[in-house]
Design a protein around this motif. Structure first.
Motif, PDB file in Angstrom:
ATOM      1  N   ARG A 113       0.682  -1.173   0.122  1.00  0.00           N
ATOM      2  CA  ARG A 113      -0.260  -0.231  -0.044  1.00  0.00           C
ATOM      3  C   ARG A 113       0.897   1.226   0.097  1.00  0.00           C
ATOM      4  NH1 ARG A 113      -2.776   1.734   4.895  1.00  0.00           N
ATOM      5  NH2 ARG A 113      -4.071   3.644   4.080  1.00  0.00           N
ATOM      6  N   ARG A 114       0.586   2.258  -0.713  1.00  0.00           N
ATOM      7  CA  ARG A 114       1.515   3.316  -0.816  1.00  0.00           C
ATOM      8  C   ARG A 114       0.517   4.491  -1.353  1.00  0.00           C
ATOM      9  NH1 ARG A 114       6.308   2.584  -1.965  1.00  0.00           N
ATOM     10  NH2 ARG A 114       6.712   4.477  -2.885  1.00  0.00           N
ATOM     11  N   ARG A 115       1.152   5.969  -0.953  1.00  0.00           N
ATOM     12  CA  ARG A 115       0.685   7.226  -1.252  1.00  0.00           C
ATOM     13  C   ARG A 115       1.641   7.653  -2.637  1.00  0.00           C
ATOM     14  NH1 ARG A 115       0.660   9.479   3.381  1.00  0.00           N
ATOM     15  NH2 ARG A 115      -1.424   8.945   3.790  1.00  0.00           N
ATOM     16  N   LEU A 116       0.985   8.217  -3.534  1.00  0.00           N
ATOM     17  CA  LEU A 116       1.654   8.668  -4.793  1.00  0.00           C
ATOM     18  C   LEU A 116       1.204  10.247  -4.873  1.00  0.00           C
ATOM     19  CD1 LEU A 116       1.276   5.861  -7.403  1.00  0.00           C
ATOM     20  CD2 LEU A 116       3.255   6.279  -5.965  1.00  0.00           C
ATOM     21  N   LEU A 164      -2.030  16.608  -7.032  1.00  0.00           N
ATOM     22  CA  LEU A 164      -2.718  15.300  -7.247  1.00  0.00           C
ATOM     23  C   LEU A 164      -2.260  14.229  -6.167  1.00  0.00           C
ATOM     24  CD1 LEU A 164      -5.048  13.701  -8.542  1.00  0.00           C
ATOM     25  CD2 LEU A 164      -3.049  13.250 -10.368  1.00  0.00           C
ATOM     26  N   GLN A 165      -3.037  13.727  -5.302  1.00  0.00           N
ATOM     27  CA  GLN A 165      -2.483  12.568  -4.576  1.00  0.00           C
ATOM     28  C   GLN A 165      -3.608  11.271  -4.683  1.00  0.00           C
ATOM     29  OE1 GLN A 165      -1.862  12.269   0.064  1.00  0.00           O
ATOM     30  NE2 GLN A 165      -2.058  14.556  -0.324  1.00  0.00           N
ATOM     31  N   ARG A 166      -2.877  10.088  -4.630  1.00  0.00           N
ATOM     32  CA  ARG A 166      -3.529   8.998  -4.757  1.00  0.00           C
ATOM     33  C   ARG A 166      -2.948   7.805  -3.797  1.00  0.00           C
ATOM     34  NH1 ARG A 166      -4.186   5.708 -10.674  1.00  0.00           N
ATOM     35  NH2 ARG A 166      -5.458   4.023  -9.970  1.00  0.00           N
ATOM     36  N   GLU A 167      -3.806   7.153  -3.136  1.00  0.00           N
ATOM     37  CA  GLU A 167      -3.587   5.985  -2.634  1.00  0.00           C
ATOM     38  C   GLU A 167      -3.597   4.768  -3.478  1.00  0.00           C
ATOM     39  OE1 GLU A 167      -4.641   5.922   1.677  1.00  0.00           O
ATOM     40  OE2 GLU A 167      -3.906   7.730   2.120  1.00  0.00           O
ATOM     41  N   VAL A 168      -2.674   3.925  -3.505  1.00  0.00           N
ATOM     42  CA  VAL A 168      -2.956   2.411  -4.181  1.00  0.00           C
ATOM     43  C   VAL A 168      -2.842   1.290  -3.231  1.00  0.00           C
ATOM     44  CG1 VAL A 168      -2.497   3.438  -6.500  1.00  0.00           C
ATOM     45  CG2 VAL A 168      -0.778   2.297  -5.210  1.00  0.00           C
ATOM     46  N   GLU A 169      -3.569   0.259  -3.517  1.00  0.00           N
ATOM     47  CA  GLU A 169      -3.221  -1.093  -2.593  1.00  0.00           C
ATOM     48  C   GLU A 169      -3.274  -2.076  -3.869  1.00  0.00           C
ATOM     49  OE1 GLU A 169      -4.725  -3.331   1.148  1.00  0.00           O
ATOM     50  OE2 GLU A 169      -5.453  -1.685   0.823  1.00  0.00           O
ATOM     51  N   LEU A 170      -2.003  -2.845  -3.900  1.00  0.00           N
ATOM     52  CA  LEU A 170      -1.916  -3.643  -4.921  1.00  0.00           C
ATOM     53  C   LEU A 170      -1.647  -5.112  -4.400  1.00  0.00           C
ATOM     54  CD1 LEU A 170      -0.037  -1.446  -7.761  1.00  0.00           C
ATOM     55  CD2 LEU A 170      -2.279  -2.141  -7.699  1.00  0.00           C
ATOM     56  N   TRP A 201      -0.237  -1.297 -16.603  1.00  0.00           N
ATOM     57  CA  TRP A 201       0.133  -0.355 -17.384  1.00  0.00           C
ATOM     58  C   TRP A 201       0.564   0.848 -16.468  1.00  0.00           C
ATOM     59  CZ3 TRP A 201       2.818   0.536 -21.690  1.00  0.00           C
ATOM     60  CH2 TRP A 201       2.908   1.790 -22.236  1.00  0.00           C
ATOM     61  N   LEU A 202       1.864   1.727 -16.626  1.00  0.00           N
ATOM     62  CA  LEU A 202       2.087   2.675 -15.965  1.00  0.00           C
ATOM     63  C   LEU A 202       2.252   3.742 -16.990  1.00  0.00           C
ATOM     64  CD1 LEU A 202       2.519   3.857 -12.968  1.00  0.00           C
ATOM     65  CD2 LEU A 202       5.048   3.447 -13.375  1.00  0.00           C
ATOM     66  N   PRO A 203       1.577   4.985 -17.288  1.00  0.00           N
ATOM     67  CA  PRO A 203       1.565   5.889 -18.004  1.00  0.00           C
ATOM     68  C   PRO A 203       2.835   6.770 -17.628  1.00  0.00           C
ATOM     69  CG  PRO A 203      -0.242   6.345 -16.984  1.00  0.00           C
ATOM     70  CD  PRO A 203      -0.061   5.007 -16.449  1.00  0.00           C
ATOM     71  N   ALA A 204       3.459   7.295 -18.564  1.00  0.00           N
ATOM     72  CA  ALA A 204       4.575   8.164 -18.252  1.00  0.00           C
ATOM     73  C   ALA A 204       3.999   9.288 -17.005  1.00  0.00           C
ATOM     74  CB  ALA A 204       5.123   8.957 -19.421  1.00  0.00           C
ATOM     75  N   GLN A 205       4.979   9.528 -16.192  1.00  0.00           N
ATOM     76  CA  GLN A 205       4.435  10.324 -15.011  1.00  0.00           C
ATOM     77  C   GLN A 205       5.702  10.725 -14.306  1.00  0.00           C
ATOM     78  OE1 GLN A 205       2.646   8.075 -11.849  1.00  0.00           O
ATOM     79  NE2 GLN A 205       2.017   7.087 -13.867  1.00  0.00           N
ATOM     80  N   ARG A 206       5.709  11.929 -13.384  1.00  0.00           N
ATOM     81  CA  ARG A 206       6.535  12.540 -12.441  1.00  0.00           C
ATOM     82  C   ARG A 206       5.791  12.525 -11.047  1.00  0.00           C
ATOM     83  NH1 ARG A 206       9.312  18.445 -12.211  1.00  0.00           N
ATOM     84  NH2 ARG A 206      10.197  18.057  -9.903  1.00  0.00           N
ATOM     85  N   HIS A 207       6.333  11.777 -10.112  1.00  0.00           N
ATOM     86  CA  HIS A 207       5.802  11.688  -8.818  1.00  0.00           C
ATOM     87  C   HIS A 207       6.829  11.562  -7.692  1.00  0.00           C
ATOM     88  CE1 HIS A 207       5.352   7.260  -9.971  1.00  0.00           C
ATOM     89  NE2 HIS A 207       6.291   7.408  -8.731  1.00  0.00           N
ATOM     90  N   HIS A 208       6.273  11.281  -6.388  1.00  0.00           N
ATOM     91  CA  HIS A 208       7.063  10.734  -5.344  1.00  0.00           C
ATOM     92  C   HIS A 208       6.032   9.932  -4.449  1.00  0.00           C
ATOM     93  CE1 HIS A 208       5.532  14.750  -3.793  1.00  0.00           C
ATOM     94  NE2 HIS A 208       5.678  14.039  -2.255  1.00  0.00           N
ATOM     95  N   GLY A 209       6.438   9.100  -3.659  1.00  0.00           N
ATOM     96  CA  GLY A 209       5.634   8.327  -3.095  1.00  0.00           C
ATOM     97  C   GLY A 209       6.258   7.830  -1.627  1.00  0.00           C
ATOM     98  N   GLU A 210       5.258   7.249  -0.823  1.00  0.00           N
ATOM     99  CA  GLU A 210       5.588   6.718   0.489  1.00  0.00           C
ATOM    100  C   GLU A 210       4.895   5.538   0.640  1.00  0.00           C
ATOM    101  OE1 GLU A 210       4.705   8.124   5.216  1.00  0.00           O
ATOM    102  OE2 GLU A 210       3.940   9.303   3.481  1.00  0.00           O
ATOM    103  N   ASP A 227      -5.405   9.350 -15.810  1.00  0.00           N
ATOM    104  CA  ASP A 227      -5.509   9.446 -14.379  1.00  0.00           C
ATOM    105  C   ASP A 227      -4.391  10.309 -13.885  1.00  0.00           C
ATOM    106  OD1 ASP A 227      -7.959   8.203 -14.554  1.00  0.00           O
ATOM    107  OD2 ASP A 227      -7.116   6.416 -14.178  1.00  0.00           O
ATOM    108  N   GLY A 228      -3.271  10.490 -14.596  1.00  0.00           N
ATOM    109  CA  GLY A 228      -2.156  11.324 -14.049  1.00  0.00           C
ATOM    110  C   GLY A 228      -1.317  10.729 -13.029  1.00  0.00           C
ATOM    111  N   LEU A 229      -1.599   9.745 -12.320  1.00  0.00           N
ATOM    112  CA  LEU A 229      -0.995   9.243 -11.336  1.00  0.00           C
ATOM    113  C   LEU A 229      -1.063   7.651 -10.991  1.00  0.00           C
ATOM    114  CD1 LEU A 229       1.177  10.320  -9.220  1.00  0.00           C
ATOM    115  CD2 LEU A 229      -0.699  10.815  -7.714  1.00  0.00           C
TER     116      LEU A 229
END
Length: 112
Positions: A52-55, A60-66, A73-82, A107-109
């Motif tokens: 589980r991480r926050r991007l 824009l902020q998004r939490e994902v759980e995988l 697929w991961l579209p090209a993007q700039r981010h940081h995460g935790e 979706d951007g992120l």
């Protein structure tokens, strides 16, 4: 300044294969670890662990759980995460060379 994740976050990203078509990165972290801003070109992501991480990208902020074994697929993007979960993260990214680096997908992120 390079926003290549192997430069900005070498303790987390490692090149495990590269040729003129793709670069394959291995990503690992522990609960509570954070990355600094970096870019990814269009990529395929394969999760080797559940996590589980926050991007974050700008406002824009998004939490994902995988789950382990997820391919996406991961579209090209700039981010940081935790890593906001209680398990380590282990992921392989297959980056496509010549793809748009740092652009945001629909979706951007994060993964689609």
């Amino acid at each position: 300044m390079s926003l290549d994740p192997t430069v900005t976050n070498p303790e987390h990203y490692k090149v495990i294969f590269e040729n003129d078509k793709v670069r394959v990165l291995e990503y690992t972290d522990q609960p509570g670890d954070r990355t600094t801003p970096h870019t990814h070109p269009d990529s395929v992501m394969y999760t080797l662990s559940s996590f589980r991480r926050r991007l974050v990208s700008g406002e824009l902020q998004r939490e994902v759980e995988l789950e382990s074994g997820t391919v996406g697929w991961l579209p090209a993007q700039r981010h940081h995460g935790e890593n906001i979960g209680d398990t380590p993260t282990h992921v392989v990214f297959v980056e496509l060379k010549g793809a748009s680096e740092g652009a945001s997908g629909p979706d951007g992120l994060g993964p689609e």
